[in-house]
Design a protein around this motif. Structure first.
Motif, PDB file in Angstrom:
ATOM      1  N   GLY A   1     -25.768  19.113   1.721  1.00  0.00           N
ATOM      2  CA  GLY A   1     -26.845  18.945   2.698  1.00  0.00           C
ATOM      3  C   GLY A   1     -28.121  19.695   2.345  1.00  0.00           C
ATOM      4  O   GLY A   1     -29.114  19.607   3.061  1.00  0.00           O
ATOM      5  N   PHE A   2     -28.064  20.454   1.240  1.00  0.00           N
ATOM      6  CA  PHE A   2     -29.240  21.198   0.769  1.00  0.00           C
ATOM      7  C   PHE A   2     -29.690  20.606  -0.564  1.00  0.00           C
ATOM      8  O   PHE A   2     -28.874  20.185  -1.371  1.00  0.00           O
ATOM      9  N   ARG A   3     -30.985  20.566  -0.772  1.00  0.00           N
ATOM     10  CA  ARG A   3     -31.502  19.864  -1.939  1.00  0.00           C
ATOM     11  C   ARG A   3     -32.451  20.703  -2.780  1.00  0.00           C
ATOM     12  O   ARG A   3     -33.270  21.452  -2.247  1.00  0.00           O
ATOM     13  N   ASP A   4     -32.348  20.513  -4.103  1.00  0.00           N
ATOM     14  CA  ASP A   4     -33.408  20.963  -5.004  1.00  0.00           C
ATOM     15  C   ASP A   4     -34.415  19.833  -5.102  1.00  0.00           C
ATOM     16  O   ASP A   4     -34.043  18.658  -5.105  1.00  0.00           O
ATOM     17  N   PHE A   5     -35.676  20.173  -5.219  1.00  0.00           N
ATOM     18  CA  PHE A   5     -36.682  19.162  -5.515  1.00  0.00           C
ATOM     19  C   PHE A   5     -37.283  19.455  -6.875  1.00  0.00           C
ATOM     20  O   PHE A   5     -38.040  20.414  -7.036  1.00  0.00           O
ATOM     21  N   LEU A   6     -36.884  18.637  -7.848  1.00  0.00           N
ATOM     22  CA  LEU A   6     -37.421  18.784  -9.202  1.00  0.00           C
ATOM     23  C   LEU A   6     -38.865  18.265  -9.191  1.00  0.00           C
ATOM     24  O   LEU A   6     -39.288  17.617  -8.231  1.00  0.00           O
ATOM     25  N   PRO A   7     -39.614  18.551 -10.269  1.00  0.00           N
ATOM     26  CA  PRO A   7     -41.066  18.288 -10.234  1.00  0.00           C
ATOM     27  C   PRO A   7     -41.508  16.945  -9.662  1.00  0.00           C
ATOM     28  O   PRO A   7     -42.357  16.914  -8.771  1.00  0.00           O
ATOM     29  N   LYS A   8     -40.930  15.835 -10.107  1.00  0.00           N
ATOM     30  CA  LYS A   8     -41.426  14.536  -9.629  1.00  0.00           C
ATOM     31  C   LYS A   8     -41.329  14.429  -8.118  1.00  0.00           C
ATOM     32  O   LYS A   8     -42.234  13.950  -7.441  1.00  0.00           O
ATOM     33  N   GLN A   9     -40.191  14.851  -7.559  1.00  0.00           N
ATOM     34  CA  GLN A   9     -39.978  14.762  -6.133  1.00  0.00           C
ATOM     35  C   GLN A   9     -40.837  15.793  -5.392  1.00  0.00           C
ATOM     36  O   GLN A   9     -41.414  15.499  -4.352  1.00  0.00           O
TER      37      GLN A   9
ATOM     38  N   ASP B   1     -45.300  22.604 -13.495  1.00  0.00           N
ATOM     39  CA  ASP B   1     -44.876  21.641 -12.481  1.00  0.00           C
ATOM     40  C   ASP B   1     -44.174  22.359 -11.325  1.00  0.00           C
ATOM     41  O   ASP B   1     -43.513  23.377 -11.537  1.00  0.00           O
ATOM     42  N   PRO B   2     -44.279  21.789 -10.104  1.00  0.00           N
ATOM     43  CA  PRO B   2     -43.662  22.451  -8.946  1.00  0.00           C
ATOM     44  C   PRO B   2     -42.146  22.276  -8.900  1.00  0.00           C
ATOM     45  O   PRO B   2     -41.609  21.280  -9.373  1.00  0.00           O
ATOM     46  N   LEU B   3     -41.474  23.256  -8.344  1.00  0.00           N
ATOM     47  CA  LEU B   3     -40.037  23.191  -8.094  1.00  0.00           C
ATOM     48  C   LEU B   3     -39.775  23.773  -6.702  1.00  0.00           C
ATOM     49  O   LEU B   3     -40.426  24.725  -6.293  1.00  0.00           O
ATOM     50  N   GLU B   4     -38.855  23.137  -5.961  1.00  0.00           N
ATOM     51  CA  GLU B   4     -38.414  23.701  -4.683  1.00  0.00           C
ATOM     52  C   GLU B   4     -36.906  23.842  -4.719  1.00  0.00           C
ATOM     53  O   GLU B   4     -36.212  22.935  -5.155  1.00  0.00           O
ATOM     54  N   THR B   5     -36.398  24.962  -4.240  1.00  0.00           N
ATOM     55  CA  THR B   5     -34.948  25.136  -4.116  1.00  0.00           C
ATOM     56  C   THR B   5     -34.620  25.465  -2.657  1.00  0.00           C
ATOM     57  O   THR B   5     -35.502  25.859  -1.903  1.00  0.00           O
ATOM     58  N   PRO B   6     -33.352  25.300  -2.255  1.00  0.00           N
ATOM     59  CA  PRO B   6     -32.993  25.509  -0.845  1.00  0.00           C
ATOM     60  C   PRO B   6     -33.107  26.971  -0.412  1.00  0.00           C
ATOM     61  O   PRO B   6     -32.979  27.876  -1.239  1.00  0.00           O
ATOM     62  N   ALA B   7     -33.285  27.162   0.895  1.00  0.00           N
ATOM     63  CA  ALA B   7     -33.308  28.512   1.456  1.00  0.00           C
ATOM     64  C   ALA B   7     -31.924  29.142   1.370  1.00  0.00           C
ATOM     65  O   ALA B   7     -31.789  30.335   1.135  1.00  0.00           O
ATOM     66  N   LEU B   8     -30.896  28.322   1.557  1.00  0.00           N
ATOM     67  CA  LEU B   8     -29.519  28.834   1.507  1.00  0.00           C
ATOM     68  C   LEU B   8     -28.839  28.428   0.203  1.00  0.00           C
ATOM     69  O   LEU B   8     -28.969  27.294  -0.246  1.00  0.00           O
ATOM     70  N   GLU B   9     -28.110  29.376  -0.379  1.00  0.00           N
ATOM     71  CA  GLU B   9     -27.325  29.113  -1.584  1.00  0.00           C
ATOM     72  C   GLU B   9     -25.896  29.616  -1.339  1.00  0.00           C
ATOM     73  O   GLU B   9     -25.669  30.434  -0.437  1.00  0.00           O
ATOM     74  N   TYR B  10     -24.946  29.135  -2.153  1.00  0.00           N
ATOM     75  CA  TYR B  10     -23.647  29.783  -2.148  1.00  0.00           C
ATOM     76  C   TYR B  10     -23.857  31.261  -2.460  1.00  0.00           C
ATOM     77  O   TYR B  10     -24.602  31.603  -3.385  1.00  0.00           O
ATOM     78  N   GLU B  11     -23.192  32.105  -1.699  1.00  0.00           N
ATOM     79  CA  GLU B  11     -23.328  33.544  -1.899  1.00  0.00           C
ATOM     80  C   GLU B  11     -23.053  33.938  -3.354  1.00  0.00           C
ATOM     81  O   GLU B  11     -23.759  34.764  -3.933  1.00  0.00           O
ATOM     82  N   GLU B  12     -22.050  33.310  -3.952  1.00  0.00           N
ATOM     83  CA  GLU B  12     -21.666  33.704  -5.320  1.00  0.00           C
ATOM     84  C   GLU B  12     -22.763  33.415  -6.342  1.00  0.00           C
ATOM     85  O   GLU B  12     -22.802  34.020  -7.403  1.00  0.00           O
ATOM     86  N   VAL B  13     -23.662  32.489  -6.006  1.00  0.00           N
ATOM     87  CA  VAL B  13     -24.769  32.189  -6.913  1.00  0.00           C
ATOM     88  C   VAL B  13     -25.749  33.365  -6.967  1.00  0.00           C
ATOM     89  O   VAL B  13     -26.292  33.699  -8.021  1.00  0.00           O
TER      90      VAL B  13
END
Lengths: 422, 422
Positions: free
Chosen positions: B9-17, A38-50
């Motif tokens: 203001g930043f989002r993860d998109f899990l599979p359904k979304q 299944d697809p997943l998208e995450t943000p381009a920017l993250e907290y640096e500590e992550v």
């Protein structure tokens, strides 16, 4: 005036290139999903500590980091594995394990561009999180093979090894733990430099000449681990042709990261290096969740894959064209409505079509536009055609034209295009 | 331990979304290409000077800007129009005009998230660059309508006006140039606040009560410009149903940007605001090329579009499932090979399938996994099934199961799935 330029290591993708990229992505998505990923998208920017400290000191230097307007320390996505680990921890109640996800997004690294590296590039990852079963190892390997086949690639080799074979060398040759990473880095040179190169590297690691000779002659004959044997059995049961994969006792890959099976893929006839690499990494994904979560997966090197497919001529011919398959020309303002009628008809029949934008322009200029843009066909409806309910269809590449009944155009065009469509 | 969290203001998109987003993007791409638009990709990072000052002071404050490791001042993509202008200047010899391009990439703005705005969001733009023909205006409007129809949206209204109608007000009511922007901002409130709201705003602009009454009663009856008349004629010739578009003399949109036709789209039954806006802007794209280059285009508000489609239930049911349509369960280790055989068969027949990852797990746990993940069917091959060359097919949603001949599974499953596939 401000100069129109891109940053070093960053690229524009004009239509022809953008289409090739999209073609590959579409096939990868479809294949990944056919295996239940299944697809997943995450943000381009993250907290640096992550992100910081997760990839080693060298990587931290290459990371794009800055303070945002709210004085938060942030960093641009450096890979897709650490964000996956964050997601797995953050949504642990929503995501049933095993979580099979793929992710195709750009990452940013301030690499030395002189090495032909880019600072913005696409990663294509697929991973199974939460499964320690060797069947999952086999699944991800089978998925890479299937993906390449779907891309039209027939000849490639998947080299497979097991990080656990370290114990074979430790036990049989009494090698100290500190020397193990150096030994693997030496072994890993085998495909590039041959056995002599490996020996040179082993000497540099501090092994004696005798030890070096023993190690090299034994590495050749090192048996696959029982885990690898099981994975190979699964692959055969999955109907994977045996000439597509091969046990490679020399292969090491990123030592610190992997904990079990590792693999990489070479495409025959492409010298740009491995197009895909992966393996099992059981100690990484749990970093935010505070527990061990096993995982196995891979990443395609997207730029290399595109390059290999270009070299091997695997892209369908139609990608070289504009999106429009036909330009409806405008004979004159009086007959303009006939051109629009034809345009509607073509689009209603799912043929990508555009109309020339200026009803007052000469036909010659319209033909030149189509040719320059790579639109293969041009339709012309002049007074003679209107009178007889015909249309003239010009094939720009072959410089041929014929006048045919208007109501046969869709059928004939479909037939003509089927030769160049993927 | 580092907290697993995303930036505000930043989002993860899990599979359904993520699947819903991909579904919309796929349809938009296909529709854009059917009109002869070609894809373009530009980098996430640009030289700061390329972006800065192009959107006004307010925008500059919202831009993500920083110094990279090489001390270059860089900024994250803020929209896709300025990068388009850069591309048009940078590759002017390679790109034949009119250049019809679409671009679907994320942009970043440090917006106030309390207004329900995001700091990373997708933009979907399509523009025709280098054409001043009104036919191009009609083409982009027709393309938005066609896109919405392809997304399953039947009832929507395209409100159209012309920036040039300013001259109608200037000529007939002798309004000073300085007051024009304020007048349009007042007019633009009409759909939200009605005529009374418009009047209040006009008073605030400094118009007298008499002037205000005259302006409002005349705005209602303001005639479309001759350019709009021509665009409406084109739209009718393109078979656009007349109830889909409407002349709206009140509509203003971003005043500084547009130079001619402007439009925005409201979906009936969705109250979240306009899902698409666009128009002609002839003074912007040439900014890096040092000459005027006409352009007309639009942007879909991607998040609103998704929201509207969710509210109106326009997403196909299958997007709610996992990518896999069927889980092949494993009865026991002895019969494991039968499950793998079935898995191969399903995948060879283009049915998205996965196998449970652990051959030693109880059937009950396997069913629970499928259910939790949203895989609609489970195949079971136990000793009885093997003996009779059958397979048991469980429908998890309807809690039904039947045992059928193994060689009929693909056919039956295709039939069953066709009801829920888009």
């Amino acid at each position: 005036m401000i100069k129109a330029q891109t940053l070093k290591g960053f690229r524009d993708f004009l239509p022809k290139q953008a289409k090739k990229r999209q073609y590959v992505i579409d096939i990868l998505r479809k294949t990944f999903e056919s295996f239940g990923f299944d697809p997943l998208e995450t943000p381009a920017l993250e907290y640096e500590e992550v992100l910081l400290g997760k990839y080693g000191d060298e990587a931290d230097k290459l990371m794009y980091r800055f303070e945002d307007n709210g004085k938060r320390k942030v960093a641009l996505r450096y890979d897709q594995t650490v964000p996956l680990a964050r997601v797995v921890a953050q949504y642990q109640n929503e995501l049933p394990l095993p979580f099979k996800r793929y992710q195709i997004q750009p990452v940013w690294r301030a690499e030395n561009t002189q090495k032909g590296r880019f600072r913005e590039f696409m990663q294509c990852d697929a991973d199974i999180v939460g499964s320690s079963s060797l069947l999952s190892d086999a699944e991800v390997i089978a998925l890479t093979a299937n993906s390449l086949q779907k891309l039209g690639c027939k000849k490639f080799k998947i080299f497979i090894n097991d990080r656990k074979s370290t114990s074979y060398f430790k036990t049989n040759f009494d090698i100290s733990t500190e020397k193990i990473p150096c030994m693997w880095r030496a072994f890993d040179k085998r495909r590039k430099t041959g056995e002599e190169g490996v020996k040179e590297e082993l000497i540099k690691c501090g092994f004696s000449i005798t030890e070096t000779e023993t190690l090299v002659s034994n590495a050749k004959m090192a048996p696959p681990t029982s885990e690898l044997d099981k994975i190979f059995t699964y692959l055969k049961q999955m109907n994977m042709p045996v000439d597509l994969f091969e046990f490679d006792p020399w292969m090491a890959r990123g030592l610190d990261y992997y904990t079990g099976m590792i693999f990489e893929i070479q495409i025959e006839g492409y010298s740009g290096g491995s197009v895909c690499g992966g393996g099992r990494y059981d100690n990484l994904i749990g970093m935010f969740a505070g527990k061990n979560i096993p995982a196995v997966g891979f990443a395609f090197g997207f730029d290399r894959l595109i390059e290999a497919m270009e070299e091997l001529n695997l892209f369908p011919q139609n990608l070289n064209y504009s999106s429009a398959r036909i330009l409806v020309s405008i004979f004159n303002t009086e007959l303009f409505y006939k051109s629009i009628e034809l345009l509607n008809q073509l689009r209603n029949n799912n043929i990508n079509a555009e109309i020339y934008d200026d009803p007052d322009q000469k036909l010659d200029k319209q033909l030149k536009y189509a040719d320059k843009k790579g639109i293969p066909y041009v339709a012309i409806i002049g007074p003679d055609e209107v009178k007889n309910n015909m249309v003239t269809l010009k094939n720009l590449k072959e410089k041929k034209q014929e006048t045919i009944p208007l109501d046969e155009l869709v059928k004939l065009l479909r037939l003509a295009l089927s030769g160049v469509e993927g």
